[in-house]
Design an enzyme around this catalytic site. Sequence first.
Site, short mmCIF file in Angstrom:
data_model
loop_
_atom_site.label_atom_id
_atom_site.label_comp_id
_atom_site.label_asym_id
_atom_site.label_seq_id
_atom_site.Cartn_x
_atom_site.Cartn_y
_atom_site.Cartn_z
N ASN A 147 -0.58 -7.55 -4.12
CA ASN A 147 -1.32 -6.49 -5.02
C ASN A 147 -0.22 -5.82 -5.90
O ASN A 147 0.75 -5.34 -5.09
CB ASN A 147 -2.47 -5.75 -4.50
CG ASN A 147 -1.81 -4.74 -3.42
OD1 ASN A 147 -1.33 -5.30 -2.35
ND2 ASN A 147 -1.62 -3.54 -3.70
N ASP B 105 -7.37 -5.34 -5.32
CA ASP B 105 -6.50 -5.80 -4.30
C ASP B 105 -6.60 -7.30 -3.73
O ASP B 105 -6.64 -7.52 -2.74
CB ASP B 105 -6.78 -4.93 -3.10
CG ASP B 105 -5.91 -4.95 -2.10
OD1 ASP B 105 -4.72 -5.27 -2.49
OD2 ASP B 105 -6.14 -4.88 -0.80
N GLU C 5 0.82 -1.28 0.06
CA GLU C 5 0.04 -0.04 -0.02
C GLU C 5 0.79 1.27 0.03
O GLU C 5 0.35 2.32 0.02
CB GLU C 5 -1.00 -0.08 1.18
CG GLU C 5 -2.29 -0.89 1.08
CD GLU C 5 -1.98 -2.34 0.72
OE1 GLU C 5 -1.38 -3.08 1.32
OE2 GLU C 5 -2.53 -2.78 -0.14
#
Lengths: 161, 600
Positions: B282, B324, B198
Amino acid sequence: MSCRRSTSAFVAASLIAIATSSMVIAQTENKPSADEEKPYSIAADGTVDWSTFNGYRRYHASCHVCHGPDGLGSSFGPNLTDSLKTMPQEQFMEVVVNGKQDREKKMPALGTDRNVMCYINDIYAYLKARSDGAIGRGRPAKYGKKSEEAAQAEANCMGTD
Amino acid sequence: MPRQLCVSVSACALAVALTSQPAVVFANDDLMKLAKDPNQWVMPAGDYANTRYSALEQINKTNVKNLQVAWTFSTGVLRGHEGGPLVIGDMMYVHAPFPNTVFALDLKNGGQIVWKYEPKQDPNVIPVMCCDTVNRGVAYGEGKIFLHQADTTLVALDAKTGKVEWSVKDGDPSAGETGTSAPLVVKGKVLIGNSGGEFGVRGKVTAYDIKTGKPAWVGWSMGPDSDTLMDPQKTTALGKPVGKDSGTATWQGDQWKIGGGTTWGWISYDPELNLVYYGTGNPSTWNPVQRPGDNKWSMTIFARDADTGMAKWVYQMTPHDEWDYDGVNEMILANQKIGGQDRKLLVHFDRNGFGYTLDRATGELLVAEKFDPAVNWATKVDLKTGLPERVKKYSTEASGQDVNTKGICPAALGSKDQQPAAFSPKTGLFYVPTNHVCMDYEPFKVAYTAGQPYVGATLSMFPPEGKTNLGNFIAWDATTGKIKWSIPEPFSVWSGALATAGGVVFYGTLEGYLKAVDADTGKELYRFKTPSGIIGNVNTFTHGGKQYVAVLSGIGGWAGIGMAAGLTGETEGLGAVGAYKALSQYTQLGGALTVFALPN
């Protein structure tokens, strides 16, 4: 991008200017009551202004992993709908820009994060509306159009990379 | 952080060859022997195959109802407690989330603390940990305990004294890189993956020399072949050579440098094939419009040579992710018959909701079926091409930026996250903790700043239409891709399962229950409410001839974010909000170990 650092500095420096202009917009759109100014506006049919809606989006990308869905807190981040009942806007801004540490809890300094700082007034408007109970949980069902000013401000702030 | 530790693949291989000593091989044999002893629990998943299966049968279907709490232990840490303890001889090793305390407890003396290690870490690492400051456990090998700290430091501790033998920094937390995964000791090396998808961190797995802490190889998830440790001809994807620089060819410009594909899940190992297996996460950002291409090798199952790190085969489950659906979940190695033939299988329950069965020697795809019927983003997976057949309505790429794509199942949490499943060779079934949650997902433009979140989507989560349970605990047949039985749970099941020869399967729930169910039927046989919600993994061992079952409680993790306040979004529209009470009404924070046994 080689100019990233200067872009970030520009973001922080230009914040106040954006803040001022959007608050002016908020005031003109939303009849200010005698005792308080609201950073959001919600029509009788529940339509929220673009800024508040965008605040919902940006909050749930950048803030919610610590502060939980809809500002309600998580197992470690405080509930912001509570915090904003007493925390003035200047202090909110200060904490977002510089961060905060409280024993094992640590709020990062987001002053150089364009994904936060370019939308900080939107995020504040959304959270204030949540804190005031003016909007409920979840995604606002109806919202106003994005103004050209907002689009221009976003383009200037986010850059093109 | 060293970007590339070996200038070329052949140099890597040479270095490995020079450092391989007979003693190293011995250490591996030793660990394999220990892992075969059901009286101990010497690695995070119990064994190299990641089965989380125990041959112990003192606790069985008939007597498990009499289970009692034998003793408990507080870790003194409040945040989410993932992973579980190790048991080696008379010692139990318990870990905690940040600050990553490790305790050695003496099983001979009622769990008395023999030593405690608490690293000093810069608290600035806390906010760059997506989804709580979790840690998935320590590893053991050659008389040392290995801890992968939040700040990416890998430290080797003397298992007897807790004294630091060596320590090495794996990454740069100021750029968002953190450590949450459990190490795995393989053939004189300690393997760790990284976290930070992230934050635009590029994924890698690094093998460190067990004696010195010097890196032996680094396998990146994306980048040129010298980074990904791929041979354009010999490394295959579904039997075909991957070709030159496949780790940059499906990216726009330099985006692969902040491409994600972090490796924060579990690693398994097949000693006969000498391959290690793990999955990548991801691609960064969550906005698919901003990163065109397949984004290889994010969302990929990797099989690498344990000595050199060279990739033998890869399989990308979700090319160009739009939801995701990290591919980091554990790879369980089992030998089962498919179509009457004995096969060496790799079984993986992906975040994207498909249960995959592959030939682990070749990477051939044998079965890919939904393990939650709610899954709707794809109709099926083509076994020849390996590609999911996507449903346009649920494509966030097709809908585009600034558009809210509604009703996608599963949610970003996945039909299952890192909480590991178990496999019982006795029943031939896999026992899988699952999430039963859907989402709306709206991608939008984001800018990259090193060390700041790089997300680019907003989403809201809710149960599938008409459902009130947010999780299921299922038994799965991986040879046919079918659910054998399914237990609905009010919340996502975020605890690692344990299967035993006693015919009992154990798992924890977010409300804090440890549950024991019949391995054949799923019938509940026992439950006990521990002090806090369980996101830890259950294990079992014996001491003094008596079988124990242990689990960490301590609500938190992603479950603690999404569930603490309760879910919302569409549920309000459905008028069902009352049905999904907030988890905070059931449980509160607090790290505690609970150890169970039958009465004397």
